[in-house]
Design a protein around this motif. Structure first.
Motif, mmCIF file in Angstrom:
data_model
loop_
_atom_site.group_PDB
_atom_site.id
_atom_site.type_symbol
_atom_site.label_atom_id
_atom_site.label_comp_id
_atom_site.label_asym_id
_atom_site.label_seq_id
_atom_site.Cartn_x
_atom_site.Cartn_y
_atom_site.Cartn_z
ATOM 1 N N MET A 153 0.825 -1.207 0.000
ATOM 2 C CA MET A 153 0.000 0.000 0.000
ATOM 3 C C MET A 153 0.864 1.264 0.000
ATOM 4 N N ARG A 154 0.268 2.343 -0.450
ATOM 5 C CA ARG A 154 0.945 3.643 -0.330
ATOM 6 C C ARG A 154 1.079 4.003 1.152
ATOM 7 N N GLY A 155 2.284 4.399 1.560
ATOM 8 C CA GLY A 155 2.500 4.842 2.934
ATOM 9 C C GLY A 155 2.610 3.721 3.949
ATOM 10 N N GLU A 156 2.614 2.471 3.481
ATOM 11 C CA GLU A 156 2.723 1.340 4.408
ATOM 12 C C GLU A 156 4.053 1.405 5.157
ATOM 13 N N VAL A 157 5.091 1.819 4.449
ATOM 14 C CA VAL A 157 6.341 2.234 5.088
ATOM 15 C C VAL A 157 6.641 3.614 4.520
ATOM 16 N N PRO A 158 7.401 4.434 5.262
ATOM 17 C CA PRO A 158 7.532 5.846 4.874
ATOM 18 C C PRO A 158 7.990 6.066 3.434
ATOM 19 N N GLU A 159 8.903 5.229 2.930
ATOM 20 C CA GLU A 159 9.429 5.486 1.588
ATOM 21 C C GLU A 159 8.491 5.020 0.472
ATOM 22 N N TRP A 160 7.405 4.360 0.820
ATOM 23 C CA TRP A 160 6.460 3.934 -0.209
ATOM 24 C C TRP A 160 5.479 5.069 -0.480
ATOM 25 N N THR A 161 5.918 5.995 -1.314
ATOM 26 C CA THR A 161 5.111 7.167 -1.664
ATOM 27 C C THR A 161 4.203 6.823 -2.834
ATOM 28 N N SER A 162 3.512 7.823 -3.379
ATOM 29 C CA SER A 162 2.655 7.561 -4.543
ATOM 30 C C SER A 162 3.498 7.176 -5.763
ATOM 31 N N ASP A 163 4.746 7.593 -5.798
ATOM 32 C CA ASP A 163 5.679 7.105 -6.825
ATOM 33 C C ASP A 163 5.986 5.638 -6.492
ATOM 34 N N LYS A 164 5.602 4.749 -7.380
ATOM 35 C CA LYS A 164 5.687 3.318 -7.079
ATOM 36 C C LYS A 164 7.081 2.717 -7.257
ATOM 37 N N THR A 165 8.043 3.543 -7.651
ATOM 38 C CA THR A 165 9.398 3.049 -7.912
ATOM 39 C C THR A 165 9.966 2.297 -6.717
ATOM 40 N N THR A 166 9.823 2.849 -5.521
ATOM 41 C CA THR A 166 10.420 2.207 -4.339
ATOM 42 C C THR A 166 9.764 0.861 -4.044
ATOM 43 N N ARG A 167 8.504 0.721 -4.389
ATOM 44 C CA ARG A 167 7.855 -0.573 -4.171
ATOM 45 C C ARG A 167 8.280 -1.595 -5.225
ATOM 46 N N ARG A 168 8.498 -1.123 -6.452
ATOM 47 C CA ARG A 168 9.038 -2.049 -7.459
ATOM 48 C C ARG A 168 10.444 -2.492 -7.048
ATOM 49 N N GLU A 169 11.222 -1.553 -6.501
ATOM 50 C CA GLU A 169 12.570 -1.913 -6.036
ATOM 51 C C GLU A 169 12.501 -2.918 -4.885
ATOM 52 N N HIS A 170 11.526 -2.746 -4.021
ATOM 53 C CA HIS A 170 11.322 -3.686 -2.914
ATOM 54 C C HIS A 170 11.082 -5.104 -3.456
ATOM 55 N N VAL A 171 10.241 -5.219 -4.445
ATOM 56 C CA VAL A 171 9.975 -6.535 -5.044
ATOM 57 C C VAL A 171 11.235 -7.089 -5.699
ATOM 58 N N GLU A 172 11.983 -6.199 -6.348
ATOM 59 C CA GLU A 172 13.171 -6.638 -7.091
ATOM 60 C C GLU A 172 14.306 -7.124 -6.188
ATOM 61 N N ARG A 173 14.203 -6.848 -4.905
ATOM 62 C CA ARG A 173 15.233 -7.371 -3.997
ATOM 63 C C ARG A 173 15.184 -8.894 -3.936
ATOM 64 N N THR A 174 14.020 -9.445 -4.145
ATOM 65 C CA THR A 174 13.871 -10.908 -4.017
ATOM 66 C C THR A 174 13.416 -11.584 -5.301
ATOM 67 N N HIS A 175 12.892 -10.799 -6.242
ATOM 68 C CA HIS A 175 12.293 -11.383 -7.446
ATOM 69 C C HIS A 175 12.748 -10.620 -8.695
ATOM 70 N N ASP A 176 12.690 -11.301 -9.829
ATOM 71 C CA ASP A 176 12.769 -10.609 -11.120
ATOM 72 C C ASP A 176 11.342 -10.234 -11.525
ATOM 73 N N ILE A 177 11.099 -8.941 -11.702
ATOM 74 C CA ILE A 177 9.781 -8.538 -12.195
ATOM 75 C C ILE A 177 9.754 -8.799 -13.699
ATOM 76 N N VAL A 178 8.887 -9.699 -14.108
ATOM 77 C CA VAL A 178 8.863 -10.071 -15.527
ATOM 78 C C VAL A 178 7.732 -9.383 -16.285
ATOM 79 N N LEU A 179 6.763 -8.814 -15.543
ATOM 80 C CA LEU A 179 5.636 -8.181 -16.236
ATOM 81 C C LEU A 179 4.935 -7.211 -15.288
ATOM 82 N N LEU A 180 4.553 -6.056 -15.834
ATOM 83 C CA LEU A 180 3.800 -5.060 -15.079
ATOM 84 C C LEU A 180 2.437 -4.855 -15.721
ATOM 85 N N GLY A 181 1.414 -4.669 -14.874
ATOM 86 C CA GLY A 181 0.086 -4.319 -15.381
ATOM 87 C C GLY A 181 -0.446 -3.114 -14.630
#
Ligand SMILES: [Mg+2]
Length: 276
Positions: free
Chosen positions: A174-202
């Motif tokens: 969610m947005r704001g679930e942790v402080p750096e998860w702003t409306s810009d979703k970049t930090t959340r994509r980076e969070h996922v990429e720490r453990t996974h390869d993102i192969v597709l976005l929708g």
């Protein structure tokens, strides 16, 4: 939802009733832009077979692309992930927009209540897409700009529609679930990429795929950026239609949510030629 402030839709809804009345009485007052944008846009999402078919088209293509990607991944690859936005990508909130129209109100009136009802239906095609992704061993993450206090209702809605399984990792970000998860979703994509390869976005908004350098890009700048990523669309990135709200409207009104309804309408009409 992606709306960054409550004002655009609220202003639009406030505009709706007087203009409709004016149109009915004079037949000409609505000439600039028509009586209301929200009715047509919501009708398309809520009631048209064309919206249904458009979404199914996108998810069928996404499924084919995902299958091809997974077939070509090496045995030693990191876990694969799909990242999906929620509103108008997985959940169809057009019934909420219908309420706004009927009640003459605007976002965010009733938004939290709608989310906590957990009653939204799935966007057509997404259920089969997610099931196929799971069958291929792909983790599905939901990255939404719904605020953190709406996580329980959002997760319950996804669970009820059969697209969220109980996991030992948080896959609803969610947005704001942790402080750096702003409306810009970049930090959340980076969070996922720490453990996974993102192969597709929708998603249904450009911000579901990339962040603009400019904080408030014009629609012309937005279009140039999209064209520059032409190799990603339909391959890695899949865009769902959403005519009801989005960054394109924020850009059209110049990110000025304080303007009055008539001024907002003028800017939207002025924006019609901006990309030519
Ligand atoms: Mg969305």
């Amino acid at each position: 939802m992606h709306r960054r402030t409550p004002f655009p839709a609220a202003s639009l809804a406030a505009l709706t009733v007087p203009l409709l009345t004016a149109c009915a009485s004079t037949g000409s007052e609505g000439a600039v832009g028509g009586p209301t944008d929200l009715v047509l846009a919501t009708l398309f999402v809520n009631a048209s077979a064309e919206y249904d078919a458009a979404c199914r088209t996108v998810y069928a293509a996404a499924t084919s692309s995902l299958e091809a990607k997974m077939a070509s991944r090496g045995a030693g690859a990191r876990p694969a992930a799909v990242v999906l936005d929620v509103d108008e990508t997985v959940l169809d909130n057009s019934p909420y927009e219908v309420r706004l129209i009927h009640e003459g109100t605007g976002y965010p009136t009733g938004w939290d209540e709608w989310c906590n009802e957990a009653a939204a239906e799935l966007v057509p095609g997404v259920g089969d897409f997610i099931a196929r992704a799971r069958a291929l061993g792909v983790e599905v993450f939901f990255v939404t700009n719904r605020k953190a206090h709406l996580e329980a209702g959002t997760a319950e809605n996804l669970r009820r529609r059969g697209v969220l399984e109980e996991r030992d990792v948080d896959v609803v970000l969610m947005r704001g679930e942790v402080p750096e998860w702003t409306s810009d979703k970049t930090t959340r994509r980076e969070h996922v990429e720490r453990t996974h390869d993102i192969v597709l976005l929708g998603g249904d908004n450009v911000g579901d795929f990339l962040a603009f350098e400019a904080e408030e890009p014009s629609n012309a700048e937005r279009a140039r950026e999209i064209a520059a990523r032409g190799d990603r669309w339909g391959v890695d990135w899949f865009m769902l239609p959403n005519p009801m709200y989005g960054g394109w409207d924020e850009a059209a009104i110049g990110y000025d949510y304080g303007a009055d309804a008539a001024e907002l309408r003028r800017r939207r009409v002025d924006g019609l030629d901006a990309m030519r």
